[in-house]
Write a protein that holds these residues in place. Structure first.
Motif, PDB file in Angstrom:
ATOM      1  N   LEU A  93       3.350  -0.880   4.097  1.00  0.00           N
ATOM      2  CA  LEU A  93       2.959   0.510   3.877  1.00  0.00           C
ATOM      3  C   LEU A  93       4.161   1.334   3.443  1.00  0.00           C
ATOM      4  CD1 LEU A  93       0.700   2.644   4.103  1.00  0.00           C
ATOM      5  CD2 LEU A  93       1.479   3.062   6.450  1.00  0.00           C
ATOM      6  N   THR A  94       4.012   2.031   2.319  1.00  0.00           N
ATOM      7  CA  THR A  94       5.034   2.938   1.805  1.00  0.00           C
ATOM      8  C   THR A  94       4.466   4.354   1.778  1.00  0.00           C
ATOM      9  OG1 THR A  94       6.011   1.207   0.431  1.00  0.00           O
ATOM     10  CG2 THR A  94       6.553   3.476  -0.135  1.00  0.00           C
ATOM     11  N   VAL A  95       5.211   5.273   2.318  1.00  0.00           N
ATOM     12  CA  VAL A  95       4.776   6.671   2.387  1.00  0.00           C
ATOM     13  C   VAL A  95       5.438   7.447   1.257  1.00  0.00           C
ATOM     14  CG1 VAL A  95       4.677   8.762   3.787  1.00  0.00           C
ATOM     15  CG2 VAL A  95       4.477   6.516   4.871  1.00  0.00           C
ATOM     16  N   LEU A  96       4.620   8.132   0.468  1.00  0.00           N
ATOM     17  CA  LEU A  96       5.106   8.935  -0.649  1.00  0.00           C
ATOM     18  C   LEU A  96       5.156  10.411  -0.240  1.00  0.00           C
ATOM     19  CD1 LEU A  96       3.000   7.347  -3.543  1.00  0.00           C
ATOM     20  CD2 LEU A  96       5.289   6.702  -2.775  1.00  0.00           C
ATOM     21  N   VAL A  97       6.245  11.054  -0.628  1.00  0.00           N
ATOM     22  CA  VAL A  97       6.392  12.489  -0.357  1.00  0.00           C
ATOM     23  C   VAL A  97       6.535  13.198  -1.694  1.00  0.00           C
ATOM     24  CG1 VAL A  97       7.736  14.272   0.797  1.00  0.00           C
ATOM     25  CG2 VAL A  97       7.520  11.997   1.836  1.00  0.00           C
ATOM     26  N   PRO A  98       5.519  13.965  -2.130  1.00  0.00           N
ATOM     27  CA  PRO A  98       5.639  14.663  -3.411  1.00  0.00           C
ATOM     28  C   PRO A  98       6.698  15.753  -3.336  1.00  0.00           C
ATOM     29  CG  PRO A  98       3.655  15.359  -2.258  1.00  0.00           C
ATOM     30  CD  PRO A  98       4.234  14.219  -1.468  1.00  0.00           C
ATOM     31  N   PRO A  99       7.555  15.862  -4.343  1.00  0.00           N
ATOM     32  CA  PRO A  99       8.610  16.888  -4.310  1.00  0.00           C
ATOM     33  C   PRO A  99       8.051  18.279  -4.582  1.00  0.00           C
ATOM     34  CG  PRO A  99       8.663  15.726  -6.395  1.00  0.00           C
ATOM     35  CD  PRO A  99       7.613  15.042  -5.564  1.00  0.00           C
ATOM     36  N   VAL A 104       0.851  -1.188   0.000  1.00  0.00           N
ATOM     37  CA  VAL A 104       0.000   0.000   0.000  1.00  0.00           C
ATOM     38  C   VAL A 104       0.884   1.234   0.000  1.00  0.00           C
ATOM     39  CG1 VAL A 104      -1.783   1.285   1.239  1.00  0.00           C
ATOM     40  CG2 VAL A 104      -1.819  -1.213   1.243  1.00  0.00           C
ATOM     41  N   SER A 105       0.551   2.192  -0.856  1.00  0.00           N
ATOM     42  CA  SER A 105       1.273   3.462  -0.909  1.00  0.00           C
ATOM     43  C   SER A 105       0.304   4.580  -0.564  1.00  0.00           C
ATOM     44  CB  SER A 105       1.862   3.705  -2.310  1.00  0.00           C
ATOM     45  OG  SER A 105       2.806   2.703  -2.636  1.00  0.00           O
ATOM     46  N   VAL A 106       0.750   5.483   0.275  1.00  0.00           N
ATOM     47  CA  VAL A 106      -0.085   6.598   0.696  1.00  0.00           C
ATOM     48  C   VAL A 106       0.760   7.862   0.728  1.00  0.00           C
ATOM     49  CG1 VAL A 106       0.346   6.058   3.132  1.00  0.00           C
ATOM     50  CG2 VAL A 106      -1.616   7.469   2.502  1.00  0.00           C
ATOM     51  N   THR A 107       0.171   8.949   0.314  1.00  0.00           N
ATOM     52  CA  THR A 107       0.883  10.224   0.279  1.00  0.00           C
ATOM     53  C   THR A 107       0.908  10.834   1.674  1.00  0.00           C
ATOM     54  OG1 THR A 107       0.169  10.577  -2.000  1.00  0.00           O
ATOM     55  CG2 THR A 107       0.971  12.496  -0.801  1.00  0.00           C
ATOM     56  N   VAL A 108       2.048  11.396   2.024  1.00  0.00           N
ATOM     57  CA  VAL A 108       2.208  11.988   3.338  1.00  0.00           C
ATOM     58  C   VAL A 108       1.160  13.080   3.562  1.00  0.00           C
ATOM     59  CG1 VAL A 108       3.859  13.729   2.522  1.00  0.00           C
ATOM     60  CG2 VAL A 108       3.916  12.998   4.911  1.00  0.00           C
ATOM     61  N   GLY A 109       0.602  13.087   4.774  1.00  0.00           N
ATOM     62  CA  GLY A 109      -0.440  14.052   5.117  1.00  0.00           C
ATOM     63  C   GLY A 109      -1.846  13.544   4.926  1.00  0.00           C
ATOM     64  N   ASN A 110      -2.005  12.484   4.134  1.00  0.00           N
ATOM     65  CA  ASN A 110      -3.334  11.909   3.940  1.00  0.00           C
ATOM     66  C   ASN A 110      -3.613  10.849   4.995  1.00  0.00           C
ATOM     67  OD1 ASN A 110      -3.580  13.520   1.692  1.00  0.00           O
ATOM     68  ND2 ASN A 110      -3.102  11.894   0.228  1.00  0.00           N
ATOM     69  N   SER A 111      -4.827  10.303   4.932  1.00  0.00           N
ATOM     70  CA  SER A 111      -5.215   9.228   5.846  1.00  0.00           C
ATOM     71  C   SER A 111      -5.275   7.907   5.079  1.00  0.00           C
ATOM     72  CB  SER A 111      -6.578   9.517   6.483  1.00  0.00           C
ATOM     73  OG  SER A 111      -6.500  10.684   7.277  1.00  0.00           O
ATOM     74  N   SER A 112      -5.043   6.809   5.786  1.00  0.00           N
ATOM     75  CA  SER A 112      -5.051   5.491   5.176  1.00  0.00           C
ATOM     76  C   SER A 112      -5.816   4.520   6.070  1.00  0.00           C
ATOM     77  CB  SER A 112      -3.619   4.986   4.969  1.00  0.00           C
ATOM     78  OG  SER A 112      -3.616   3.693   4.397  1.00  0.00           O
ATOM     79  N   VAL A 166      -0.810  10.730   7.756  1.00  0.00           N
ATOM     80  CA  VAL A 166       0.316   9.813   7.581  1.00  0.00           C
ATOM     81  C   VAL A 166       1.625  10.591   7.511  1.00  0.00           C
ATOM     82  CG1 VAL A 166       1.361   8.106   6.058  1.00  0.00           C
ATOM     83  CG2 VAL A 166      -1.109   8.085   6.467  1.00  0.00           C
ATOM     84  N   GLU A 167       2.632  10.081   8.218  1.00  0.00           N
ATOM     85  CA  GLU A 167       3.974  10.647   8.211  1.00  0.00           C
ATOM     86  C   GLU A 167       4.968   9.585   7.730  1.00  0.00           C
ATOM     87  OE1 GLU A 167       4.772  11.992  12.120  1.00  0.00           O
ATOM     88  OE2 GLU A 167       3.134  13.464  12.158  1.00  0.00           O
ATOM     89  N   ILE A 168       6.188  10.042   7.475  1.00  0.00           N
ATOM     90  CA  ILE A 168       7.219   9.093   7.030  1.00  0.00           C
ATOM     91  C   ILE A 168       7.484   8.041   8.099  1.00  0.00           C
ATOM     92  CG2 ILE A 168       9.631   8.880   6.312  1.00  0.00           C
ATOM     93  CD1 ILE A 168       9.493  11.638   5.126  1.00  0.00           C
ATOM     94  N   ALA A 169       7.323   8.421   9.370  1.00  0.00           N
ATOM     95  CA  ALA A 169       7.580   7.472  10.464  1.00  0.00           C
ATOM     96  C   ALA A 169       6.571   6.322  10.487  1.00  0.00           C
ATOM     97  CB  ALA A 169       7.557   8.209  11.804  1.00  0.00           C
ATOM     98  N   HIS A 170       5.425   6.456   9.811  1.00  0.00           N
ATOM     99  CA  HIS A 170       4.424   5.390   9.789  1.00  0.00           C
ATOM    100  C   HIS A 170       4.772   4.284   8.806  1.00  0.00           C
ATOM    101  CE1 HIS A 170       1.391   8.541  11.373  1.00  0.00           C
ATOM    102  NE2 HIS A 170       1.788   7.750  12.372  1.00  0.00           N
ATOM    103  N   GLU A 171       5.795   4.464   8.014  1.00  0.00           N
ATOM    104  CA  GLU A 171       6.151   3.462   7.008  1.00  0.00           C
ATOM    105  C   GLU A 171       6.636   2.186   7.695  1.00  0.00           C
ATOM    106  OE1 GLU A 171       7.936   4.291   2.749  1.00  0.00           O
ATOM    107  OE2 GLU A 171       9.522   4.193   4.258  1.00  0.00           O
TER     108      GLU A 171
END
Length: 306
Positions: free
Chosen positions: A129-135, A34-42, A104-109
């Motif tokens: 779970l993989t956390v995505l951070v848009p540049p 599962v991939s989720v963008t940082v700041g969103n909910s999963s 979601v934060e990077i630490a939740h990965e």
């Protein structure tokens, strides 16, 4: 003996039956990425079964210690161990054992495993779970009028593309939190290009931006000064080499060959005359001495003739 043999056979049969029962009861739903963008909910779902006896979420993040959420139906009680407030049940665990991660934060990965014990059997499912951070996209012109595209602190590293054909030089810089900054300079093949478009490709979403870069106004004078300085250096080196070459020639100039002195006949006469005078004087002296000697050796009564 026969009774003992029958007991052994019965024991083996029970063991095989138990093993088959365990295999049938223990079901693994499978692993899911599962991939989720940082700041969103999963929301991570778990197999909803009737007559649930116990549900347990085991969380193993990449950073930090493990976290556990559990529910026991016989006690109608939930328990949490070392879990942050952003990780909790989405609804009542006796009805829906799904897990929700808010903001979601990077630490939740990490890995999230759900274990369910029900009358139908035991089930478990694991998520990666993989956390995505848009540049952050930034497009600007440097001091030389070259377009520069920057995709800052993205996870994973972004890919930078240019619409026009040219030469690009991407560079990556990693950060401690796992994000990567990508920087790309672009030089178009065509000199008539006025507008340049940069495209940033990333799993969290694509971005694009355009810019028109022109050489700075003082670039002509700067180029002229550079050329003049280069020519001055070449001229100076040529002058130094010229003087050095001629100095070496002067220092090593060959001496003219020595010539024998010339004598005139007059000089020979002047050298001979003193010798002749000297010889004449010597002869006179010799004659006088000879006469005197002869006179002294004559007998008595004789005198030298005058």
């Amino acid at each position: 003996m026969k009774a003992g043999t029958e007991m052994k056979i019965a024991g083996k049969t029970v063991c095989v039956f138990v093993m088959l029962t365990i295999i049938k009861v223990m079901r693994t739903v499978g692993n899911e990425k599962v991939s989720v963008t940082v700041g969103n909910s999963s929301v991570l779902t778990c197999s909803p079964k009737s007559n649930i006896t116990m549900v347990t979420w085991k969380i193993s993040p990449k950073v930090g210690g493990p976290c556990t959420l559990s529910y026991r139906a016989d006690q109608n009680k939930t328990n949490r161990t070392n879990c942050s407030d952003s990780v909790d049940w989405k609804f009542r665990p006796d009805r829906d054992p799904s897990l929700e991660i808010r903001q979601v934060e990077i630490a939740h990965e990490g890995n999230y495993t759900c274990e369910v014990v029900a009358t139908e059997g035991n089930f478990h499912k694991m998520y990666q779970l993989t956390v995505l951070v848009p540049p952050r996209l930034t497009l600007y012109c440097d001091d030389n009028g070259i377009p520069v595209c920057k995709a800052a602190v993205g996870k994973p590293a972004a890919q930078i593309l240019w619409v026009l054909e040219g030469i690009s030089t991407p560079k990556e810089e990693g950060h401690d939190n796992g994000t990567v900054t990508v920087l790309s300079n672009f030089t178009a093949y065509s000199t008539n290009t006025t507008n340049t478009t940069c495209i940033v490709s990333h799993p969290a979403g694509n971005q694009s931006s355009s810019i028109a870069c022109r050489p700075p106004k003082n670039s002509f004078f700067r180029d002229v000064l550079i050329i003049l300085g280069f020519l001055s250096i070449i001229t100076f080196m040529a002058v130094v080499y010229y003087f050095k070459l001629h100095r070496d020639r002067l220092c090593h100039k060959p001496k003219p060959p020595e010539t024998a002195p010339t004598h005139s006949p007059q000089d020979d006469t002047m050298e001979v005359e003193p010798y002749t005078t000297y010889v004449q004087k010597e002869n006179i002296i010799y004659n006088s001495v000879s006469d005197l000697t002869v006179g002294q050796n004559l007998p008595q009564g004789l005198s030298p003739a005058t």
